[in-house]
Scaffold this motif. Structure first.
Motif, PDB file in Angstrom:
ATOM      1  N   GLY A   1       0.821  -1.208   0.000  1.00 11.97           N
ATOM      2  CA  GLY A   1       0.000   0.000   0.000  1.00 11.97           C
ATOM      3  C   GLY A   1       0.851   1.254   0.000  1.00 11.97           C
ATOM      4  O   GLY A   1       0.566   2.231  -0.703  1.00 11.97           O
ATOM      5  N   LEU A   2       1.934   1.230   0.782  1.00 15.80           N
ATOM      6  CA  LEU A   2       2.859   2.358   0.797  1.00 15.80           C
ATOM      7  C   LEU A   2       3.471   2.548  -0.582  1.00 15.80           C
ATOM      8  O   LEU A   2       3.598   3.676  -1.074  1.00 15.80           O
ATOM      9  CB  LEU A   2       3.950   2.148   1.845  1.00 15.80           C
ATOM     10  N   ASN A   3       3.800   1.452  -1.237  1.00 19.86           N
ATOM     11  CA  ASN A   3       4.337   1.530  -2.592  1.00 19.86           C
ATOM     12  C   ASN A   3       3.333   2.200  -3.536  1.00 19.86           C
ATOM     13  O   ASN A   3       3.714   3.020  -4.379  1.00 19.86           O
ATOM     14  CB  ASN A   3       4.710   0.138  -3.101  1.00 19.86           C
ATOM     15  N   GLU A   4       2.064   1.879  -3.390  1.00 26.68           N
ATOM     16  CA  GLU A   4       1.035   2.498  -4.233  1.00 26.68           C
ATOM     17  C   GLU A   4       0.915   3.993  -3.934  1.00 26.68           C
ATOM     18  O   GLU A   4       0.710   4.805  -4.841  1.00 26.68           O
ATOM     19  CB  GLU A   4      -0.312   1.800  -4.059  1.00 26.68           C
ATOM     20  N   LEU A   5       1.047   4.383  -2.667  1.00 26.40           N
ATOM     21  CA  LEU A   5       1.020   5.800  -2.321  1.00 26.40           C
ATOM     22  C   LEU A   5       2.227   6.527  -2.911  1.00 26.40           C
ATOM     23  O   LEU A   5       2.104   7.665  -3.392  1.00 26.40           O
ATOM     24  CB  LEU A   5       0.976   5.983  -0.804  1.00 26.40           C
TER      25      LEU A   5
END
Length: 100
Positions: A56-60
């Motif tokens: 999810g952090l990667n997507e952000l």
């Protein structure tokens, strides 16, 4: 768009994030960004986030890169202490300018 884990919606200049933000939120984040308007700043409303995993952090981060490429700024608001710690530990606090 609603999933069993997360809810993401874009509004004028704002993206509201709720639930568990994982890699599965990728499409919803992109859609929300597309509907967030064309202003210089996009606010990520993080008050409803329960957890962000590494995917999810990667997507952000991908969302931040997309905004930056378009000359826009992402600013995270409603950031919990736990999420603030994640931003600091991964040195992404400079990218998102997180605020409680």
């Amino acid at each position: 768009m609603v999933d069993s884990l997360y809810h993401v919606r874009g509004e004028d200049g704002r993206i509201v994030l709720e639930g568990l933000i994982t890699g599965a939120a990728s499409g919803s984040l992109g859609d929300a960004y597309s509907t967030s308007g064309t202003g210089a700043e996009v606010v990520l409303d993080c008050a409803g986030i329960e957890h962000v995993d590494v995917f999810g952090l990667n997507e952000l981060i991908k969302l931040w890169l997309r905004a930056r490429a378009q000359g826009r700024v992402l600013r995270a608001t409603g950031v919990s202490k736990e999420l603030m710690d994640v931003f600091r530990a991964t040195r992404t606090d400079g990218a998102f300018s997180p605020q409680p």
